[in-house]
Design a protein around this motif. Structure first.
Motif, PDB file in Angstrom:
ATOM      1  N   ASP A 115      26.236  50.787  14.082  1.00  0.00           N
ATOM      2  CA  ASP A 115      26.453  51.102  15.663  1.00  0.00           C
ATOM      3  C   ASP A 115      26.276  49.468  16.483  1.00  0.00           C
ATOM      4  N   GLU A 116      27.266  48.972  16.721  1.00  0.00           N
ATOM      5  CA  GLU A 116      27.500  47.882  17.509  1.00  0.00           C
ATOM      6  C   GLU A 116      26.304  47.792  18.623  1.00  0.00           C
ATOM      7  N   ASN A 117      26.181  48.953  19.267  1.00  0.00           N
ATOM      8  CA  ASN A 117      25.252  49.043  20.508  1.00  0.00           C
ATOM      9  C   ASN A 117      23.928  48.856  20.231  1.00  0.00           C
ATOM     10  N   LEU A 118      23.457  48.660  18.811  1.00  0.00           N
ATOM     11  CA  LEU A 118      22.079  48.290  18.270  1.00  0.00           C
ATOM     12  C   LEU A 118      22.055  46.962  18.027  1.00  0.00           C
ATOM     13  N   THR A 119      23.169  46.123  18.011  1.00  0.00           N
ATOM     14  CA  THR A 119      22.889  44.939  17.764  1.00  0.00           C
ATOM     15  C   THR A 119      22.392  44.118  18.865  1.00  0.00           C
ATOM     16  N   ALA A 120      21.496  43.316  19.088  1.00  0.00           N
ATOM     17  CA  ALA A 120      20.935  42.442  19.852  1.00  0.00           C
ATOM     18  C   ALA A 120      21.615  41.033  20.143  1.00  0.00           C
ATOM     19  N   LYS A 121      22.384  40.687  20.848  1.00  0.00           N
ATOM     20  CA  LYS A 121      22.979  39.626  21.056  1.00  0.00           C
ATOM     21  C   LYS A 121      22.468  38.611  22.260  1.00  0.00           C
ATOM     22  N   PRO A 122      22.522  37.470  22.026  1.00  0.00           N
ATOM     23  CA  PRO A 122      22.173  36.487  23.032  1.00  0.00           C
ATOM     24  C   PRO A 122      23.014  36.827  24.289  1.00  0.00           C
ATOM     25  N   PRO A 123      22.206  36.352  25.575  1.00  0.00           N
ATOM     26  CA  PRO A 123      20.779  36.163  25.793  1.00  0.00           C
ATOM     27  C   PRO A 123      20.107  37.287  25.185  1.00  0.00           C
ATOM     28  N   ILE A 124      18.955  37.186  24.745  1.00  0.00           N
ATOM     29  CA  ILE A 124      17.854  38.050  24.236  1.00  0.00           C
ATOM     30  C   ILE A 124      16.671  37.956  24.783  1.00  0.00           C
ATOM     31  N   THR A 125      16.291  38.716  25.864  1.00  0.00           N
ATOM     32  CA  THR A 125      14.727  38.609  26.499  1.00  0.00           C
ATOM     33  C   THR A 125      13.912  39.451  25.774  1.00  0.00           C
ATOM     34  N   MET A 126      12.926  38.751  25.451  1.00  0.00           N
ATOM     35  CA  MET A 126      11.680  39.596  24.527  1.00  0.00           C
ATOM     36  C   MET A 126      10.436  39.392  25.411  1.00  0.00           C
ATOM     37  N   LYS A 127       9.746  40.592  25.677  1.00  0.00           N
ATOM     38  CA  LYS A 127       8.463  40.696  26.147  1.00  0.00           C
ATOM     39  C   LYS A 127       7.573  40.987  25.100  1.00  0.00           C
ATOM     40  N   PRO A 128       6.156  40.608  25.675  1.00  0.00           N
ATOM     41  CA  PRO A 128       4.980  40.736  24.530  1.00  0.00           C
ATOM     42  C   PRO A 128       5.302  42.253  24.126  1.00  0.00           C
ATOM     43  N   GLY A 129       5.079  42.362  22.891  1.00  0.00           N
ATOM     44  CA  GLY A 129       5.305  43.813  22.168  1.00  0.00           C
ATOM     45  C   GLY A 129       6.395  43.945  21.477  1.00  0.00           C
ATOM     46  N   TYR A 130       7.574  43.076  21.748  1.00  0.00           N
ATOM     47  CA  TYR A 130       8.888  43.050  21.260  1.00  0.00           C
ATOM     48  C   TYR A 130       8.899  42.306  19.834  1.00  0.00           C
ATOM     49  N   SER A 131       9.747  42.664  18.911  1.00  0.00           N
ATOM     50  CA  SER A 131      10.239  42.025  17.746  1.00  0.00           C
ATOM     51  C   SER A 131      11.505  41.929  17.481  1.00  0.00           C
ATOM     52  N   LEU A 132      12.001  40.850  16.860  1.00  0.00           N
ATOM     53  CA  LEU A 132      13.298  40.683  16.715  1.00  0.00           C
ATOM     54  C   LEU A 132      13.728  40.522  15.413  1.00  0.00           C
ATOM     55  N   ILE A 133      14.376  41.446  14.708  1.00  0.00           N
ATOM     56  CA  ILE A 133      14.736  41.137  13.174  1.00  0.00           C
ATOM     57  C   ILE A 133      16.215  40.443  13.076  1.00  0.00           C
ATOM     58  N   SER A 134      16.377  39.399  12.492  1.00  0.00           N
ATOM     59  CA  SER A 134      17.645  38.764  12.524  1.00  0.00           C
ATOM     60  C   SER A 134      18.081  38.579  11.153  1.00  0.00           C
ATOM     61  N   THR A 135      19.094  38.688  11.010  1.00  0.00           N
ATOM     62  CA  THR A 135      19.737  38.735   9.478  1.00  0.00           C
ATOM     63  C   THR A 135      21.128  37.785   9.060  1.00  0.00           C
ATOM     64  N   ILE A 136      21.043  37.533   7.782  1.00  0.00           N
ATOM     65  CA  ILE A 136      22.391  36.777   7.347  1.00  0.00           C
ATOM     66  C   ILE A 136      22.963  37.649   6.424  1.00  0.00           C
ATOM     67  N   SER A 137      24.070  37.885   6.804  1.00  0.00           N
ATOM     68  CA  SER A 137      25.144  38.831   6.191  1.00  0.00           C
ATOM     69  C   SER A 137      25.554  38.476   4.772  1.00  0.00           C
ATOM     70  N   LEU A 138      25.575  39.016   3.414  1.00  0.00           N
ATOM     71  CA  LEU A 138      26.396  38.539   2.404  1.00  0.00           C
ATOM     72  C   LEU A 138      27.875  38.369   2.742  1.00  0.00           C
ATOM     73  N   LYS A 139      28.470  37.448   2.227  1.00  0.00           N
ATOM     74  CA  LYS A 139      29.799  37.287   2.439  1.00  0.00           C
ATOM     75  C   LYS A 139      30.425  38.260   1.370  1.00  0.00           C
ATOM     76  N   ASP A 140      31.806  38.377   1.496  1.00  0.00           N
ATOM     77  CA  ASP A 140      32.592  39.380   0.460  1.00  0.00           C
ATOM     78  C   ASP A 140      32.456  39.031  -0.831  1.00  0.00           C
ATOM     79  N   ASP A 141      32.551  37.709  -1.137  1.00  0.00           N
ATOM     80  CA  ASP A 141      32.426  37.310  -2.494  1.00  0.00           C
ATOM     81  C   ASP A 141      30.982  37.230  -2.979  1.00  0.00           C
TER      82      ASP A 141
END
Length: 470
Positions: A115-141
């Motif tokens: 669900d693209e709506n769940l993707t957090a994209k910059p600028p991302i405002t973080m308040k105390p209590g927030y956590s951001l999980i960022s990932t690196i995707s595997l390439k197709d190969d």
């Protein structure tokens, strides 16, 4: 004035002076503590960006940056992240805020519940209590890439390579602080100094005891485990954690038993902290509405880390998740039940989808194999069962059966390790010689966990548990 009265007056003055001195000492100590807490914020370095596990977060201005004892970063907020690298684009390298516990995710568009709506994209405002999980995707190969706990099959199903967690705090925390769960927006902080390490037994080692280094690496990075259902495995980063929950359950089984052996505390510490961190993460997920319902092997392995973390942290609610989160779902409990089995067993496997399952996904062991609809339930019975044995033994060693609050799980584990299934397998093979993907239906026989270390521990300690702790 009599001598006795003079003596009493003199003693009273001395006592009063001592009280004044003590009060001055306490006041000075409080001032030092307050000054330390007030100035500790300035001691944190100011940084414009930070990097971890191949991921870089860049902020709109320099912010105070600290580290939890497990190595994960936090910032003193609020803060604004103006870029994440690798960039979230084309449905890859996604980030999510606050570990939502739904079936959908915003990490990679190749997952079945993206669900693209769940993707957090910059600028991302973080308040105390927030956590951001960022990932690196595997390439197709790179989709053949083995996870940190290898799977014994050629086909992998995750699309993520790496992940890092950034937490926003309202103020600095002490150096022994464990990271709040990425699903916990209250920022509940637990401290390593409060761990009741003395509750862990120090049992003599068995022959096939593994090295700590293996498990330290497997548990070293955050396990991203907040989404629900079948698609959950597709968001388990290969460099962070096992892909499939059967391997999660095996990891929990083996590592928790390893922590109960007679190694020095300092040798256990790194694995212990990482294991407790996983329990804290799961507890936050559970409190945020998450759960791990029976679905083949997808939901196993999550209950014991919560309970053991609760025991060692002295958190009574965490020790008893079933009591304090009514309706919380755990696969091990939904997949074990009491009844009259066709082999004579009373503790039964309740099927692929457990007690809620229908047709060839629900309870079936009351029927002889000739009445089964498919090999599905038996395939998952064997796959799940071998992953549970170490957990059942570890919970028994810690005398945590009442905290677990589902006796059928423990009785079923005993059945698996004691019931000779040679004759039952002969009958099963008449109707279902192969499992759903063409393997021998009996490739995982009973009376073994399939792990020499866990088998050694079971054989040495299962029948001698009463006085095992320390």
């Amino acid at each position: 004035m009599t001598n006795s009265l003079k003596k009493v007056k003199k003693n009273s003055i001395l006592i009063t002076d001592k009280i004044k001195s003590y009060n001055i000492y306490i006041a000075a100590l409080l001032i030092i503590i307050l000054l330390t807490s007030c100035t500790s914020k300035e001691k944190l370095p100011l940084k414009k960006s930070i990097s971890q596990y191949g991921i870089t977060w860049t902020f709109s201005k320099s912010v105070q940056v600290g580290k939890f004892i497990t190595g994960d970063y936090y910032v003193v907020g609020p803060v604004t992240i103006i870029s994440v690298s690798p960039a979230p684009e084309n449905g890859r390298n996604g980030s999510m805020l606050n570990g939502t516990t739904c079936y959908e995710s915003g990490y990679d568009s190749r997952t079945i519940r993206y669900d693209e709506n769940l993707t957090a994209k910059p600028p991302i405002t973080m308040k105390p209590g927030y956590s951001l999980i960022s990932t690196i995707s595997l390439k197709d190969d790179e989709l053949h890439r083995q996870p940190v706990f290898p799977r014994p099959v050629s086909k992998r199903q995750t699309y993520l390579k790496s992940a890092a967690v950034l937490t926003c705090m309202s103020s600095p925390v002490s150096s022994d602080a464990l990271r709040p769960s990425y699903s916990d927006t209250v920022n509940s902080v637990y401290y390593a100094n409060n761990l009741r390490r003395n509750l862990l037994p120090k049992l003599p080692r068995v022959k096939n005891t593994p090295e700590f280094s293996k498990w330290e690496r497997i548990f070293e990075r955050p396990w991203i485990d907040h989404t629900r259902g079948w698609g959950n495995r597709q968001t388990h980063p290969t460099d962070n954690m096992p892909e499939y929950a059967i391997e999660i359950s095996k990891s929990v089984s083996e590592s928790s038993l390893l922590l109960m052996l007679d190694f020095p505390d300092e040798e256990k510490e790194k694995l212990l902290l990482s294991f407790i961190q996983y329990g804290i993460d799961l507890w936050g997920i559970a409190n945020a509405g998450g759960g791990w319902e029976a679905a083949g092997g997808y939901g196993v392995g999550r209950k014991w880390p919560i309970i053991l973390a609760g025991i060692l942290l002295g958190d009574k609610k965490m020790q008893m998740p079933d009591k304090y989160i009514p309706g919380i779902r755990f696969s091990e409990d939904e997949q074990t039940m009491y009844g009259s089995g066709w082999t004579g067993a009373k503790a039964l496997f309740a099927g692929h989808s457990g007690i809620h399952g229908k047709k060839d996904r629900g309870p079936y062991e009351h029927l002889r194999p000739s009445k089964w609809q498919s090999a599905a339930n038996e395939q998952y019975r064997r796959g799940c069962s071998v992953s549970w044995i170490g957990t059942a033994l570890a919970a028994r060693i810690m005398h945590a059966e009442n905290l677990w609050s589902h006796n059928a799980f423990f009785d079923y584990a005993d059945r698996w390790m004691t019931e000779d299934d040679a004759k039952p397998l002969t009958e099963i093979r008449k109707y279902f010689p192969k499992d759903l993907i063409g393997r021998d239906i009996g490739r995982l026989p009973q009376r073994t966990s399939g792990n020499t270390f866990i088998d050694d521990m079971w054989n040495k300690y299962r029948n001698d548990i009463t006085d095992l702790k320390n």
